[in-house]
Design an enzyme around this catalytic site. Sequence first.
Site, PDB file in Angstrom:
ATOM      1  N   ASP A 124      62.131  73.110  34.941  1.00  0.00           N
ATOM      2  CA  ASP A 124      61.099  73.721  34.106  1.00  0.00           C
ATOM      3  C   ASP A 124      60.704  75.054  34.726  1.00  0.00           C
ATOM      4  OD1 ASP A 124      60.966  71.594  32.285  1.00  0.00           O
ATOM      5  OD2 ASP A 124      59.426  70.556  33.426  1.00  0.00           O
ATOM      6  N   ASP A 140      62.458  71.820  25.968  1.00  0.00           N
ATOM      7  CA  ASP A 140      61.157  71.282  25.565  1.00  0.00           C
ATOM      8  C   ASP A 140      60.631  72.002  24.322  1.00  0.00           C
ATOM      9  OD1 ASP A 140      61.246  69.651  27.834  1.00  0.00           O
ATOM     10  OD2 ASP A 140      60.051  71.036  29.032  1.00  0.00           O
TER      11      ASP A 140
END
Length: 169
Positions: A124, A140
């Site tokens: 991330d 995401d």
Amino acid sequence: MDSIKSRGRHYISAILLVLVGVWFDQFTKTLAVDHLKGQEPFILLKNVFQFEYLENHGAAFGILQNKQIFFFIIVLIISVFIIWFYLHVPMTKKLLPLRICAVFIFSGAIGNFIDRLKLGYVVDFFYFKLIDFPVFNVADIYVTVGTFILAFLLLFYYKEEDLDRIFHS
């Protein structure tokens, strides 16, 4: 015969879009690893938005840490459902947004699945510091946007008879 050709073109287009989506997700994660890992966050807008490397061993918002088998099973179930759904949505212009949502959700699920399989965690790197939103990635975004639009369409746009054609075919 023309309908079979048209359906085949739609399926090939969907596969290509998934491949491009997954490639872009993996490309951005490679950039994050190469340029952010072990570095201070790259601040785009001070106290608002930055790129910050994070290895996420859980799901959204850091829940279910280190539950890799669970994630593999969930991705398998979601993938089977998304493929079934895509194959059952009639090839009409009106229902095209449903197929696009399926492509986005599937791309995101596969993008993060590749990370879990290859690395044991998900990379991330987007962080909205202003609202302290959990760090996230391109996959995401695909899943969130695809799911949000799908829910909106199912709840507010399509009529019951539109959906009957999908779930009762």
